[in-house]
Motif scaffolding. Structure first.
Motif, mmCIF file in Angstrom:
data_model
loop_
_atom_site.group_PDB
_atom_site.id
_atom_site.type_symbol
_atom_site.label_atom_id
_atom_site.label_comp_id
_atom_site.label_asym_id
_atom_site.label_seq_id
_atom_site.Cartn_x
_atom_site.Cartn_y
_atom_site.Cartn_z
ATOM 1 N N LYS A 85 7.690 25.091 13.999
ATOM 2 C CA LYS A 85 8.010 23.667 13.925
ATOM 3 C C LYS A 85 8.030 23.167 12.481
ATOM 4 O O LYS A 85 8.793 22.281 12.126
ATOM 5 N N ARG A 122 10.973 21.205 10.901
ATOM 6 C CA ARG A 122 10.881 19.847 10.396
ATOM 7 C C ARG A 122 11.403 19.777 8.947
ATOM 8 O O ARG A 122 12.138 18.873 8.585
ATOM 9 N N SER A 148 15.894 19.435 11.280
ATOM 10 C CA SER A 148 16.511 19.548 12.606
ATOM 11 C C SER A 148 15.936 18.492 13.556
ATOM 12 O O SER A 148 14.845 17.978 13.328
ATOM 13 N N ASP A 149 16.641 18.203 14.609
ATOM 14 C CA ASP A 149 16.235 17.139 15.526
ATOM 15 C C ASP A 149 15.528 17.670 16.766
ATOM 16 O O ASP A 149 14.654 17.022 17.321
ATOM 17 N N LEU A 150 15.931 18.833 17.251
ATOM 18 C CA LEU A 150 15.370 19.364 18.496
ATOM 19 C C LEU A 150 15.480 20.879 18.453
ATOM 20 O O LEU A 150 16.223 21.442 17.667
ATOM 21 N N TYR A 151 14.641 21.544 19.289
ATOM 22 C CA TYR A 151 14.814 22.989 19.381
ATOM 23 C C TYR A 151 14.805 23.387 20.838
ATOM 24 O O TYR A 151 14.162 22.762 21.676
ATOM 25 N N GLY A 194 11.807 21.463 23.007
ATOM 26 C CA GLY A 194 10.796 20.648 22.342
ATOM 27 C C GLY A 194 11.381 19.912 21.176
ATOM 28 O O GLY A 194 12.346 20.350 20.560
ATOM 29 N N LYS A 195 10.755 18.776 20.923
ATOM 30 C CA LYS A 195 11.193 18.013 19.757
ATOM 31 C C LYS A 195 10.615 18.653 18.511
ATOM 32 O O LYS A 195 9.489 19.154 18.513
ATOM 33 N N VAL A 196 11.365 18.569 17.496
ATOM 34 C CA VAL A 196 10.863 19.127 16.245
ATOM 35 C C VAL A 196 10.169 18.022 15.473
ATOM 36 O O VAL A 196 10.689 16.945 15.309
#
Lengths: 125, 705
Positions: A93, A97, A101-104, B702-704
């Protein structure tokens, strides 16, 4: 017309995501693909997609670097970038971050959920 | 130096020894010497007195001899005088024979001549005839001349003339003693006469001497002897102030060093204790070795008759003298006291001298030991370059050299050991590095394998889902449902794609689990430390497993937790993983009935349990369930419904948090899986982001950040 870019060096994965998002084309969404980071960067600069599905592990230029260039170097913060990762269950993460990026989403993923996420982001529901 | 305990011990021991020797020396010598010295003083006093006695005796004997000699001389003198007179008479006789003078004239001539013959102190010659008639005696009244004196007696009543005539007739001549009055004196005194026969005339002539003439001479002599004795005795000192004095049988002090006591009668001197005359008591012990003890005063303390005195007395009979020694007893002891004091001074001085010597000796002995132990301490503290600097050719020097040798050897050994250890450590390090490399290879191998597995798995699963979707949404509505074969094919395709999907999902979780446990065991897992709220935890777990219950109407989830449970710290995601795992297992093994989540507190631990009402676990298998790839039942006959890694992962997670996981079960009634988490107070505000509440773990979205 909203544009989605799918970046993955694996042809089958690109195909899977393309097919998953196929029905969005009915709503006028254009789907582009790239099989490496460098190509993806070129396309992003030209086509300025709204949403990018970006694989992390790729030859030439990896997903983090592409994302970092787009978000931080090019300043294209409005582009929604979803990282696709197969790097085990806990995704890095911190790195995610840092590169902006916005989402994974971890592989393997559910095509249905991926489609729903794309729709949600593009505001097509 | 004084801080050294050994030094103090050693020094004290020396001092004690010296003190003991001093005391012993004092105790062995002083009483003995005291007794001896007293004895010597006593003997000395006695010897002095004996000597005085002998002196008196010899003086007295001399006096007697002198007396005898004088008497003898007088006797000779008397004899010679009579010889002269005899020769005179013989010369007159010759004249008669020659006819120069008549016999009568001759007789008258001789008697007149003899009558006028005087010598010395009016001494004279007398002539008597055989009949005892006094013919010539100048001391006599002329009337008495020619008168018969045969009746004459001396003061003792002795008939003098017959006795004399008898001696003359028998021996011709001889001496005769009697008492007679000197001319002009009344007291008769001893007189010695020499008488000789004159046969031509039938006469006996005699002359005498008064013995007191001799005694006067002797008395003079005696006086001078006493004076001499006085002079000598005055110089004699017994002990310090003891002296010798002499008194006679009349208790008259003849000689006494004290002038006022000399030449006085001591008859009335009283013994201050017995109040009886003292001198008779003293005289009483004459010639007794024990002497006589009495109390007397001292010249420097007159009038206080409290001092012990001892007298030894000897009686010299010929003179009637008591020779007395008079000594103060304390003076007899004085020498021994002086001696004792000297010994004490010597002992004390010795002690004073020996203290620095003892100090020096102790120092000399302890100093090197100190040097050695300081060196030893240095060595103990790891300084192997420490060296004892002692150099001497005695045992201490040898000890020091040996010690240095030992250190040298120790250093050599340690150096050798160090290099050996380094060698081995290097080898070990190499092996460890290799092992680490291997471990990393294994880890990266697993990681890449998992990646490589995931990619095709993603395609398989994804396409299967798309196929299923397209098939059910597009194909099925388009075909004729009346055809039985088509209908069967439709349902089989639908079922089979379902199987592909579910098995794919199982494979995915197997890969995930393998990856997890590998990481945990290799210590490569990155653990977070974030606040955990039990209520949130249970709710989260319930939500994450809600889909499992949705499919199973007969199984329901109940949450039962204590109020006010404290928060703790830990890896929230991992604890959720444990909860999900336990709940999934419970659902898997429960046909119908409730599954209960409980949370409580036991001492410093939170206790979380998942209670099911399923088939339960036989006793022997309860511990095995936490081991890798151990699943309930026979894997050969029963198809395993899981990866076999869920519970081992749970145990790794719980134990990593410092908790414990266990199972209680009764077959047929259900199982209770419980684990504990230590309650850790939040000291530092940890602000690690949690996954978004809407993040779906099962799908890995998941949100980063």
């Amino acid at each position: 017309m909203p544009t989605i870019l799918i970046v993955d060096d694996e042809q089958h994965i690109r195909l899977l995501i393309e097919q998953t998002l196929e029905e969005l084309e009915d709503d006028g969404v254009e789907i582009l693909t790239a099989d490496n980071g460098a190509e993806a960067l070129e396309i992003i600069k030209e086509a300025r997609p709204e949403l990018v599905f970006l694989d992390v592990m790729m030859p030439k230029m990896n997903g983090f670097d592409v994302c970092n260039t787009v978000k931080n170097d090019l300043g294209m913060k409005s582009i929604y970038i979803i990282l696709l990762t197969a790097k085990g269950q806990e995704f890095d993460k911190e790195k995610g971050r840092e590169c902006g990026s916005d989402l994974y989403i971890t592989k393997p993923f559910s095509p249905k959920e991926l489609r729903n996420k794309a729709k949600e982001i593009l505001g097509l529901q | 130096m004084f801080k050294s305990r050994l030094f103090i011990k050693f020094f004290s021991a020396i001092m004690l020894l010296i003190l003991m020797f001093t005391i012993l020396y004092y105790m062995l010598s002083v009483p003995y010497i005291k007794g001896k010295v007293y004895e010597i003083e006593k003997t000395n006093a006695k010897t002095v007195m004996d000597n005085v006695y002998e002196l008196i005796k010899s003086s007295d004997n001399g006096l007697e001899a002198y007396k005898d000699a004088t008497l003898q001389a007088r006797k000779e003198e008397l004899k010679n005088i009579l010889l002269i007179v005899e020769q005179y008479i013989n010369s007159v006789n010759r004249e008669v024979k020659e006819g120069v003078i008549s016999k009568k004239a001759a007789r008258e001539k001789i008697l007149t001549q003899v009558r006028n013959f005087k010598f010395r102190n009016n001494d004279y010659i007398f002539i008597i005839d055989y009949n005892g008639r006094m013919l010539s005696n100048p001391t006599y009244d002329p009337k008495l001349q020619g008168i018969d004196q045969s009746r004459l007696v001396d003061v003792d009543g002795k008939h003098l003339l017959p006795d004399m005539l008898e001696i003359a007739s028998k021996k011709g001549e001889g001496y005769y003693s009697y008492k007679w009055r000197r001319v002009g004196t009344a007291t008769p005194i001893d007189k010695l006469s020499y008488i000789k026969k004159i046969p031509e005339w039938d006469w006996v002539m005699g002359t005498g001497v008064y013995i007191d003439d001799i005694e006067n001479v002797v008395n003079l002599r005696e006086k001078s002897i006493i004076e001499d004795l006085r002079r000598i005795l005055k110089k004699v000192k017994l002990a310090k102030t003891g002296y010798i004095y002499i008194f006679d049988t009349n208790y008259f002090n003849l000689i006494h060093p004290n002038k006022t006591l000399e030449n006085v009668s001591a008859k009335n001197f009283l013994n201050p204790v017995t109040r009886k005359p003292l001198l008779p008591e003293i005289a009483n012990v004459a010639d007794k070795p024990e002497g006589f003890k009495y109390k007397w005063d001292k010249p420097n303390d007159p009038g206080h008759f409290i001092y012990d005195k001892i007298s030894w007395v000897r009686f010299y009979k010929p003179l009637g003298w008591y020779i007395c020694s008079s000594v103060y007893v304390d003076e007899l002891e004085r020498s021994s006291i002086i001696l004792r004091n000297r010994i004490l001074v010597v002992a004390f001085t010795g002690l004073l001298v020996l203290i620095p010597i003892g100090y020096g000796l102790s120092r000399k002995l302890i100093g090197p030991l100190r040097e050695l132990y300081i060196t030893a301490l240095k060595v103990k503290d790891g300084d192997l370059t420490a060296k004892s600097r002692l150099k001497s050719n005695d045992e201490i020097g040898i000890l020091s050299d040996t010690f240095n040798g030992m250190i040298e050897r120790l250093r050599f050994n340690i150096d050798t050991l160090d290099s050996k250890v380094k060698e081995r450590t290097d080898e070990l390090q190499k092996a460890y590095d290799e092992l680490k490399k291997l471990e990393e290879m294994k880890s990266s191998f697993l990681s890449s394998v998992s990646h490589e597995l995931r990619t095709p798995l993603t395609s398989v699963l994804g396409f299967a889902e798309i196929i299923k979707e397209s098939f059910e949404n597009i194909v099925v509505p388009a075909v004729n449902p009346d055809n039985k074969k088509v209908k069967r094919a439709i349902s089989r395709i639908s079922e089979n794609t379902g199987i592909i999907i579910s098995e794919g999902e199982r494979l995915t979780s197997l890969i995930n689990d393998v990856l997890d446990i590998t990481k945990m065991e290799a210590g490569k897992m990155v653990w977070k430390c974030e606040p955990i709220n039990v209520k949130d935890l249970l709710k989260h777990a319930a939500r994450a497993t809600s889909s499992l219950f949705r499919k199973r109407d007969s199984v329901m989830l109940i949450i039962d937790m204590e109020e006010n449970l404290p928060d703790t710290l830990g890896d929230y995601d991992r604890i959720i993983q444990v909860m999900i795992n336990l709940i999934s297992n419970a659902v898997k093994f429960t046909q119908e009935g409730p599954i209960t989540l409980t949370a409580g507190r036991q001492a410093d631990f939170l206790v979380l349990s998942v209670i099911d009402t399923g088939i339960g676990i036989p006793l022997g298998q309860r511990d095995e369930v936490f081991e890798k790839f151990k699943q309930l039942g026979n894997t050969l006959t029963d198809k395993p419904r899981g990866t076999g890694l869920g519970l081992p992962i749970c145990r790794e997670i719980v134990e990593h948090h410092g908790g414990r996981i266990w199972v209680e079960s009764s077959p047929g009634e259900g199982s209770t899986f419980s684990f504990t988490l230590p309650i850790i107070k939040m000291q530092i505000a940890v602000n690690t982001a949690k996954p978004a509440p809407d993040g779906n773990e099962s799908t890995g979205v998941g949100k980063v950040g």
